[in-house]
Design an enzyme around this catalytic site. Structure first.
Site: not given
Ligand code: BGC
Length: 736
Positions: A273-275
């Site tokens: 995932t992104d942050w």
């Protein structure tokens, strides 16, 4: 008899089953020993900065698969020791970091790297970044960002390779190769991450994290090809994007992550995932709570959770409740372990000390060459550049001596004090007196108090070199601007410098295209750098003094006004392409409604950009011949060869980038007026002619159809080989 047959077939099938890849066998073995909790632990990525007892305990318990952001090699090794020696199965961690355009030695921001039109220098830069970062224990970088970016307001255009699909693919692949080499297990190889999957660059109004609406045909033609190229280049990992795309956040998108990435492209790398993007599916209005978000991400085939704690807190319950299958978990863990095996982490988990790992002379030299090639000459009236017979220069402007700004966005580990600024570089020159006076303290400075001093400095010098643009903090993630003009009182500074009558060379250092036609008009010459890194100063000194010749070209369209954005060369023609342009000041008073125009343009900006995609001058000039085709007819299973002569008709030996464009004139879906299909950067000596050769195949002419099939349609095409996206006379060919 029946039985014999069945056993016979089974034996035959067994004999025909290829022996399993050794890595897959190791994964199977390990997986069979793992508890559900240990599997979920692998899917958890945490911020690893610092070394707390709590973090150590989590590693020991097998609750962490990867850490990001720790770059102290001793801390990295100690955490790895806990994972390898103190956790039950001894599975190593992967340490990750955003190494985007260099680790210590900073290269031009990716937009500037694209401006080199030189994948080799881009690859060399990524190699340097990998060597430096791996010495700190980083084996996974979150780069390249290959989001096609057509909106200069969007701060992250800085991190992209610009507006074009093909360039994003080519530069993305070069970057991946530089990081990964062809042996991911090498101690200096770093896993790349193609991000952000997908469509992030299409955020509405160029505002970060914003919604995107991308019809599937456009997704497949414009936004996906760079990612497909990354898969084909063996890119080890992918990252989801923050945006929702057609209503579904990427992190929860089965369509993107399962259907396209896993099924169509058969990708076996790791998807992270992104942050916090798993958690962000709640404010998106797509998930009710973290448990719901974890369920949706897991079922959308997202392997690792970066900093949402969704998997670690909820996956076990979700499996017990039957909402996420253990098979899904196993798939994710397989992808994660596969990367760890490929990186050789099981055999060599620790980072060995490297002597003198950063800023080696050869790294700085590569960074300087990249900065030189990334610099674009936009204007050079009366051949003001390169300077000759000049004994003194006024070095003015808010960016003339600021190490932190020239290294640009996304360099966590770059050290501003290592930057060599333009002022320092000029001060090192012999026989040129430098009169330095910034005029403004920083790019947004509105105080005009210092301008007089800069003007006084200008009056004392033969030539004025004025360094303007944007501070690094004005571009990059979450740094979007609705007004992309020169900030602060820079325009006033330029005006007053112009009034001195001295030759005025503007050097723009920015993170995006800026609307600065008026300021460019005032200058005699303009050099443009998209924040060019540690060695921006020496690169500029070489270019300005003629030790190097500019060869950068724009990887984005430079608009005249922000209202033209998004503006890109490969637009559709429309039913009323621009012609008969009457601009706002030329409209007669009380003109009748249809007395002017009625074609596709803006009354105040016309239809043209300030500078088109692909544009960039040199100190020499090039003359392009007409492209010659091996055949004017291409068969569906054939190809044609295109050659074109490019003559250097000036006085300097130099690089020129010849660009190949095509247009499908009539198709079942309207096609862009031009599309880049290839480019070649060639060194041509003064007076000599180079022949550039391209091959064009039907696959290069393919586009996505309404039924989502991608193929080329028979018919007539135009083809250009030209110096930029607006020049050249097309030649015709037919696809049979
Ligand atoms: C960015 C990513 C980056 C990640 C990790 C996010 O905010 O969107 O591009 O890799 O942070 O630092």
């Amino acid at each position: 008899m029946k039985h014999v047959c069945i056993w016979g077939i089974a034996a035959l099938m067994l004999a025909c089953t290829p022996t399993k890849d050794p890595v897959e066998q190791k994964i199977d073995e390990l997986l069979s020993q793992m508890t559900l909790q240990e599997k979920i632990g692998q899917m958890n990525q945490l911020n690893g900065m610092g070394m707390s007892d709590d973090l150590k305990a989590q590693i020991r318990e097998g609750r962490v698969g990867s850490l990001l952001n720790e770059v102290n090699v001793d801390v990295v090794n100690e955490m790895q020791r806990v994972a390898v020696e103190e956790s039950r199965l001894g599975i190593p961690l992967i340490f990750a970091r955003d190494v985007i355009h260099g680790f210590k030695t900073i290269f031009p921001i990716p937009l500037g790297q694209a401006a080199t039109w030189n994948p080799e220098i881009v690859e060399a830069g990524a190699r340097v970044a990998a060597k430096e970062a791996t010495a700190s224990g980083i084996r996974w970088t979150f780069s390249p960002m290959i989001d096609v970016s057509r909106d200069a307001r969007w701060g992250r255009i800085a991190e992209s390779y610009g507006e074009d699909t093909y360039i994003n693919a080519v530069m993305g692949v070069a970057t991946i190769k530089g990081y990964q080499t062809d042996n991911l297990a090498d101690s200096t190889a770093m896993a790349a991450c193609a991000k952000h999957f997908c469509g992030y660059g299409a955020s509405e109004s160029g505002k970060d994290y914003n919604t995107t609406w991308i019809p599937e045909v456009q997704l497949r033609d414009v936004y996906l090809p760079s990612f497909k190229a990354a898969v084909d280049a063996g890119c080890a990992t992918f990252m989801c994007s923050f945006n929702d795309i057609n209503g579904v956040p990427s992190t929860g998108s089965k369509f993107l992550n399962k259907r396209i990435l896993r099924e169509e492209w058969q990708y076996d790398g790791l998807l992270v995932t992104d942050w916090g993007s798993m958690q962000q599916m709640i404010p998106h209005g797509y998930c009710s709570d973290m448990k719901d978000a974890a369920e949706k991400a897991a079922n959308a085939a997202v392997d690792m959770d970066m900093m949402s704690y969704g998997y670690i807190d909820h996956l076990e319950d979700l499996v017990k409740e039957g909402k996420v299958s253990e098979k899904t978990i196993d798939e994710a863990v397989r992808n994660i372990l596969r990367l760890k095996f490929r990186l050789g982490l099981f055999e060599n988990p620790y980072t060995a000390k490297v002597e003198n790992p950063y800023y080696r002379p050869e790294y700085l030299e590569t960074a300087k060459q990249a900065a030189i090639e990334s610099t674009i000459l936009l204007k050079n009236d009366n051949n003001v550049l390169p300077l000759s017979n000049v004994t003194s220069v006024a070095v003015v402007g808010p960016l003339s001596n600021v190490g932190v700004d020239q290294i640009g966005t996304w360099c966590f580990d770059g050290e501003p004090e290592k930057s060599v600024t333009p002022m320092q570089a000029f001060q090192q020159l012999e026989n040129v007196k430098v009169i330095a006076e910034p005029g403004l303290q920083y790019s947004r400075d509105k105080s005009q108090a210092g301008i007089n001093k800069a003007v006084a400095a200008a009056k004392k010098a033969d030539v004025v070199l004025c360094f303007v643009g944007e501070e690094a903090i004005l571009s990059g993630e979450a740094k979007c601007r609705a007004d992309i003009s020169l900030p602060g009182a820079q325009s006033q500074l330029i005006k007053e410098l112009k009034a001195t009558g001295k030759p005025l060379v503007l050097v723009v250092m920015a993170g995006r295209p800026l609307t600065m036609g008026a300021e460019i008009n005032m200058a005699d010459a303009v050099l443009w750098q998209f924040h060019a890194g540690t060695m921006a100063g020496p690169a500029l000194a070489d270019l300005i003094m003629g030790k190097a010749v500019p060869s950068g070209k724009l990887p984005v369209t430079m608009p005249k006004m922000v209202g033209q954005v998004p503006m890109y060369y490969s637009h559709k023609n429309t039913g009323r392409p621009a012609s008969n342009i009457t601009l706002i000041d030329d409209i007669p008073v009380a003109a009748g409604q249809f007395s002017i125009g009625s074609t596709s343009y803006h009354l105040d900006a016309g239809d043209k950009p300030l500078y088109p995609f692909g544009y960039g001058l040199s100190y020499t000039s090039f003359e392009y011949g007409q492209p010659v085709l091996s055949d004017s007819v291409m068969k569906q299973d054939g190809q044609i060869t295109v050659t074109c002569q490019v003559k250097n008709i000036g006085k300097y030996d130099a690089y020129e980038t010849a660009q190949l464009y095509t247009r499908d004139l009539v198709a079942s879906l309207c096609q862009p007026v031009r599309q880049l299909k290839g480019f070649q950067k060639v060194w041509i000596k003064a007076g000599e002619t180079a022949t550039v050769t391209f091959t064009v195949k039907p696959a290069d002419l393919a586009f996505c159809h309404e039924d989502m099939a991608t193929y080329a349609e028979p018919g007539e095409f135009h083809l250009w080989v030209s110096a930029d996206s607006q020049q050249g006379i097309p030649v015709k060919f037919v696809l049979k």
